[in-house]
Scaffold this motif. Structure first.
Motif, PDB file in Angstrom:
ATOM      1  N   PRO A 148       0.767  -1.187   0.042  1.00  0.00           N
ATOM      2  CA  PRO A 148      -0.096   0.076   0.139  1.00  0.00           C
ATOM      3  C   PRO A 148       0.688   1.277   0.017  1.00  0.00           C
ATOM      4  CG  PRO A 148      -0.900  -1.603   1.592  1.00  0.00           C
ATOM      5  CD  PRO A 148       0.442  -2.150   1.296  1.00  0.00           C
ATOM      6  N   LEU A 149       0.500   2.389  -0.565  1.00  0.00           N
ATOM      7  CA  LEU A 149       1.273   3.471  -0.926  1.00  0.00           C
ATOM      8  C   LEU A 149       0.139   4.604  -0.707  1.00  0.00           C
ATOM      9  CD1 LEU A 149       4.139   4.357  -3.329  1.00  0.00           C
ATOM     10  CD2 LEU A 149       1.894   5.999  -2.934  1.00  0.00           C
ATOM     11  N   ILE A 150       0.639   5.577   0.182  1.00  0.00           N
ATOM     12  CA  ILE A 150      -0.275   6.605   0.695  1.00  0.00           C
ATOM     13  C   ILE A 150       0.628   7.898  -0.102  1.00  0.00           C
ATOM     14  CG2 ILE A 150      -0.980   8.104   2.522  1.00  0.00           C
ATOM     15  CD1 ILE A 150      -0.609   5.687   4.498  1.00  0.00           C
ATOM     16  N   ALA A 151      -0.054   8.459  -0.804  1.00  0.00           N
ATOM     17  CA  ALA A 151       0.430   9.838  -1.444  1.00  0.00           C
ATOM     18  C   ALA A 151      -0.156  10.950  -0.897  1.00  0.00           C
ATOM     19  CB  ALA A 151       0.151   9.766  -3.055  1.00  0.00           C
ATOM     20  N   ILE A 152       0.851  12.077  -0.646  1.00  0.00           N
ATOM     21  CA  ILE A 152       0.491  13.505  -0.183  1.00  0.00           C
ATOM     22  C   ILE A 152       0.956  14.433  -1.200  1.00  0.00           C
ATOM     23  CG2 ILE A 152       0.634  14.750   1.775  1.00  0.00           C
ATOM     24  CD1 ILE A 152       1.424  12.232   3.428  1.00  0.00           C
ATOM     25  N   THR A 153      -0.217  15.151  -1.310  1.00  0.00           N
ATOM     26  CA  THR A 153       0.138  16.651  -2.115  1.00  0.00           C
ATOM     27  C   THR A 153      -0.661  17.652  -1.513  1.00  0.00           C
ATOM     28  OG1 THR A 153       0.818  17.347  -4.381  1.00  0.00           O
ATOM     29  CG2 THR A 153      -1.437  16.312  -3.915  1.00  0.00           C
ATOM     30  N   GLY A 154      -0.179  18.836  -1.913  1.00  0.00           N
ATOM     31  CA  GLY A 154      -1.024  20.191  -1.595  1.00  0.00           C
ATOM     32  C   GLY A 154       0.151  21.336  -1.652  1.00  0.00           C
ATOM     33  N   THR A 200       5.121  18.251   6.597  1.00  0.00           N
ATOM     34  CA  THR A 200       4.526  17.980   8.026  1.00  0.00           C
ATOM     35  C   THR A 200       3.661  16.915   8.225  1.00  0.00           C
ATOM     36  OG1 THR A 200       5.105  20.357   8.523  1.00  0.00           O
ATOM     37  CG2 THR A 200       3.429  19.204  10.158  1.00  0.00           C
ATOM     38  N   THR A 201       2.684  16.755   7.247  1.00  0.00           N
ATOM     39  CA  THR A 201       1.544  15.777   7.220  1.00  0.00           C
ATOM     40  C   THR A 201       2.459  14.465   6.998  1.00  0.00           C
ATOM     41  OG1 THR A 201       0.050  17.093   6.397  1.00  0.00           O
ATOM     42  CG2 THR A 201      -0.430  14.837   6.243  1.00  0.00           C
ATOM     43  N   LYS A 202       3.383  14.064   6.017  1.00  0.00           N
ATOM     44  CA  LYS A 202       4.258  13.149   5.623  1.00  0.00           C
ATOM     45  C   LYS A 202       4.455  12.565   7.010  1.00  0.00           C
ATOM     46  CE  LYS A 202       8.204  13.193   4.050  1.00  0.00           C
ATOM     47  NZ  LYS A 202       9.260  13.660   3.329  1.00  0.00           N
ATOM     48  N   GLU A 203       5.642  13.574   7.590  1.00  0.00           N
ATOM     49  CA  GLU A 203       6.377  13.188   8.736  1.00  0.00           C
ATOM     50  C   GLU A 203       5.676  12.810   9.852  1.00  0.00           C
ATOM     51  OE1 GLU A 203       9.266  12.905   8.819  1.00  0.00           O
ATOM     52  OE2 GLU A 203      10.015  13.604   6.694  1.00  0.00           O
ATOM     53  N   LEU A 204       4.650  13.540  10.200  1.00  0.00           N
ATOM     54  CA  LEU A 204       3.667  12.936  11.489  1.00  0.00           C
ATOM     55  C   LEU A 204       3.057  11.723  11.203  1.00  0.00           C
ATOM     56  CD1 LEU A 204       2.221  13.637  14.047  1.00  0.00           C
ATOM     57  CD2 LEU A 204       0.584  15.002  12.669  1.00  0.00           C
ATOM     58  N   LEU A 205       2.481  11.407   9.842  1.00  0.00           N
ATOM     59  CA  LEU A 205       1.834  10.320   9.731  1.00  0.00           C
ATOM     60  C   LEU A 205       2.968   9.040   9.727  1.00  0.00           C
ATOM     61  CD1 LEU A 205      -0.797   8.788   8.713  1.00  0.00           C
ATOM     62  CD2 LEU A 205      -0.018   9.229   6.115  1.00  0.00           C
ATOM     63  N   SER A 225       2.076  10.249  -9.709  1.00  0.00           N
ATOM     64  CA  SER A 225       0.936   9.533  -9.574  1.00  0.00           C
ATOM     65  C   SER A 225       0.836   8.318 -10.412  1.00  0.00           C
ATOM     66  CB  SER A 225      -0.423  10.311  -9.425  1.00  0.00           C
ATOM     67  OG  SER A 225      -1.651   9.520  -8.987  1.00  0.00           O
ATOM     68  N   ASN A 226       1.084   8.471 -11.447  1.00  0.00           N
ATOM     69  CA  ASN A 226       1.000   7.308 -12.353  1.00  0.00           C
ATOM     70  C   ASN A 226       2.313   6.442 -12.124  1.00  0.00           C
ATOM     71  OD1 ASN A 226      -1.436   7.076 -14.361  1.00  0.00           O
ATOM     72  ND2 ASN A 226      -0.542   9.060 -14.432  1.00  0.00           N
ATOM     73  N   MET A 227       3.318   6.873 -11.784  1.00  0.00           N
ATOM     74  CA  MET A 227       4.495   6.064 -11.191  1.00  0.00           C
ATOM     75  C   MET A 227       4.307   5.290  -9.742  1.00  0.00           C
ATOM     76  SD  MET A 227       8.637   6.908 -11.195  1.00  0.00           S
ATOM     77  CE  MET A 227       8.408   8.606 -10.066  1.00  0.00           C
ATOM     78  N   CYS A 228       3.659   6.107  -9.006  1.00  0.00           N
ATOM     79  CA  CYS A 228       3.682   5.657  -7.637  1.00  0.00           C
ATOM     80  C   CYS A 228       2.183   4.533  -7.356  1.00  0.00           C
ATOM     81  CB  CYS A 228       3.415   6.731  -6.515  1.00  0.00           C
ATOM     82  SG  CYS A 228       5.092   7.525  -6.494  1.00  0.00           S
ATOM     83  N   LYS A 229       1.313   4.792  -8.218  1.00  0.00           N
ATOM     84  CA  LYS A 229       0.052   3.886  -7.991  1.00  0.00           C
ATOM     85  C   LYS A 229      -0.340   4.046  -6.559  1.00  0.00           C
ATOM     86  CE  LYS A 229       0.669   2.574 -12.478  1.00  0.00           C
ATOM     87  NZ  LYS A 229      -0.445   3.432 -13.471  1.00  0.00           N
ATOM     88  N   PRO A 230      -0.935   5.249  -6.280  1.00  0.00           N
ATOM     89  CA  PRO A 230      -1.358   5.271  -4.795  1.00  0.00           C
ATOM     90  C   PRO A 230      -2.530   4.237  -4.485  1.00  0.00           C
ATOM     91  CG  PRO A 230      -0.985   7.385  -5.901  1.00  0.00           C
ATOM     92  CD  PRO A 230      -0.864   6.627  -6.809  1.00  0.00           C
ATOM     93  N   THR A 231      -2.410   3.940  -3.204  1.00  0.00           N
ATOM     94  CA  THR A 231      -3.632   3.108  -2.460  1.00  0.00           C
ATOM     95  C   THR A 231      -4.540   4.309  -2.006  1.00  0.00           C
ATOM     96  OG1 THR A 231      -2.262   1.376  -2.060  1.00  0.00           O
ATOM     97  CG2 THR A 231      -4.318   1.158  -1.187  1.00  0.00           C
ATOM     98  N   LEU A 232      -4.033   5.309  -1.505  1.00  0.00           N
ATOM     99  CA  LEU A 232      -4.759   6.268  -1.057  1.00  0.00           C
ATOM    100  C   LEU A 232      -4.102   7.503  -1.062  1.00  0.00           C
ATOM    101  CD1 LEU A 232      -6.384   6.176   2.857  1.00  0.00           C
ATOM    102  CD2 LEU A 232      -4.960   8.083   1.885  1.00  0.00           C
ATOM    103  N   SER A 233      -4.959   8.688  -1.245  1.00  0.00           N
ATOM    104  CA  SER A 233      -4.323   9.873  -1.556  1.00  0.00           C
ATOM    105  C   SER A 233      -4.793  10.984  -0.369  1.00  0.00           C
ATOM    106  CB  SER A 233      -4.409  10.372  -3.015  1.00  0.00           C
ATOM    107  OG  SER A 233      -3.573   9.529  -3.878  1.00  0.00           O
ATOM    108  N   ILE A 234      -3.921  12.049  -0.251  1.00  0.00           N
ATOM    109  CA  ILE A 234      -4.281  13.032   0.547  1.00  0.00           C
ATOM    110  C   ILE A 234      -3.914  14.312  -0.023  1.00  0.00           C
ATOM    111  CG2 ILE A 234      -3.848  14.223   2.929  1.00  0.00           C
ATOM    112  CD1 ILE A 234      -2.709  11.600   3.848  1.00  0.00           C
ATOM    113  N   ILE A 235      -4.807  15.253  -0.072  1.00  0.00           N
ATOM    114  CA  ILE A 235      -4.587  16.616  -0.447  1.00  0.00           C
ATOM    115  C   ILE A 235      -4.739  17.802   0.732  1.00  0.00           C
ATOM    116  CG2 ILE A 235      -5.091  18.326  -2.147  1.00  0.00           C
ATOM    117  CD1 ILE A 235      -6.455  16.457  -3.739  1.00  0.00           C
TER     118      ILE A 235
END
Length: 376
Positions: free
Chosen positions: A111-117, A123-128, A181-191
């Motif tokens: 599973p891969l969680i992708a974060i953008t914004g 901060t979100t990545k490090e806390l998660l 995104s097409n390289m990572c194929k996220p399972t779940l994404s965050i904006i």
């Protein structure tokens, strides 16, 4: 495509054969098959048995270092120029970087969680990461290395020991998030939000929204969690976190002082969340982390404890006591939104204050208007 230039040594998680790489980049060469130790884009990091990729940046051309790479023991060099018999010729070395990353991602059903914004990604990545690591072995990209080079670097470390991947995706031009995104194929994404960062290149916030939302393009199922307080994101049909009443997970009873911010949330019952770093602008990021952590089976008390113990990375709202004064170092990066968040925090401190501000860059024709907007 243009990219900020970084150089990495890519540690291959499982041993790869050169023939695998040649096939996935559609390379042309006459090199015998052999094992690859690491993949390198900086000859200063190169060791015998490594594969060298010759990338070209604004002030750098990796093709100039191919002979050096071979002398140091590179088994092959991926390049657009036929300089040596050990060259694997491709049309585009950045495309080759992408293809290798995509190939390695496809080898592992993790599973891969992708974060953008526009703000709050790191901060979100490090806390998660801090929360999810309490239960899982998690791979993440380091610091803010979130372009195609940094994301590839992270994917090149994949192996079966990891349970989860957290990937921060950045952009300063249309189409970059789609590519990542097409390289990572996220399972779940965050904006995290839609702000004014890189407005010079995107022209309008609507374009920024379109770019950030393209994070779903690499997903088989659109499993998206967003900051529902953000003007463009609140319209989406997905799970929303925020302070306003339109959200699914809402922070209320917010309290803030010099050292921390706290608030309540309602799940099966009411819980108090304390973040031992100042600034209510972190609340939305914290809510996103809480929701994702719950999805991945972290119990709420563990989440609360991990949030409470988390320390921000360097240059983000770092509180530094100095004699009888306090220095607040929040100089990692600047956007209109982050400056306003810092000012809002300062206004709640009842003491003498001195504010040192630099320019906000990459605003283009909007620069004067946005700087004036900060003043008023």
């Amino acid at each position: 495509m243009s990219f900020t230039q970084f150089f990495f040594i890519y540690f291959i998680g499982d041993i790869l054969n050169l023939s695998e790489i040649i096939k996935c980049v559609n390379g042309i060469c006459n090199i015998k098959d052999q094992k690859i130790k690491n993949i390198v884009t900086d000859t200063r990091k190169l060791k015998k048995g490594d594969l060298f990729i010759a990338l070209k940046g604004n002030n750098y051309d990796g093709n100039d270092y191919i002979e050096e790479a071979i002398k140091k023991g590179a088994i092959a060099c991926i390049t657009v120029k036929n300089i040596n018999s050990k060259c694997i010729i491709v049309k585009d070395t950045y495309k080759a970087l992408y293809d290798i990353g995509l190939y390695l991602r496809s080898k592992y059903n993790i599973p891969l969680i992708a974060i953008t914004g526009s703000n709050g990604k790191t901060t979100t990545k490090e806390l998660l990461y801090n929360v999810l690591s309490s239960k899982y072995n998690v791979l993440k990209n380091e610091s803010s290395k979130n372009n195609i080079i940094g994301v590839s670097d992270t994917l090149f470390k994949l192996n079966n020991k990891y349970d989860l991947i957290i990937m921060e995706l950045g952009t300063n031009q249309m189409g970059e998030i789609n590519t990542l995104s097409n390289m990572c194929k996220p399972t779940l994404s965050i904006i995290t939000n839609i702000g004014s960062s890189h407005l010079e290149y995107f022209k309008t916030r609507k374009n920024i929204f379109k770019e950030k939302y393209s994070i779903v393009n690499g997903m088989n199922n659109i499993n998206l969690i967003v900051n529902g307080d953000s003007k463009y994101l609140k319209r989406l049909d997905c799970f929303k976190c925020g302070i306003n009443s339109n959200n699914d997970l809402i922070a209320y009873n917010i309290k803030e002082d010099l050292d921390n911010v706290s608030f309540d949330i309602k799940l099966d019952k009411e819980y108090n969340i304390k973040f031992n770093n100042p600034g209510r602008h972190f609340i939305n990021d914290i809510l996103l982390v809480i929701k994702v952590s719950l999805i991945y089976g972290i119990d709420i008390q563990t989440i609360i404890n991990k949030i409470n113990s988390f320390k921000l990375i360097e240059k983000r709202m770092n509180i530094i006591p100095k004699d009888s004064n306090v220095i607040i170092n929040d100089c990692y990066n600047a956007s209109y939104e982050s400056v306003c968040a810092g000012l809002s925090y300062l206004f709640n401190i009842k003491s003498k204050k001195v504010l040192i501000l630099a320019d906000i860059l990459e605003l283009g024709k909007h620069s004067k208007k946005i700087h004036i907007k900060i003043i008023i």
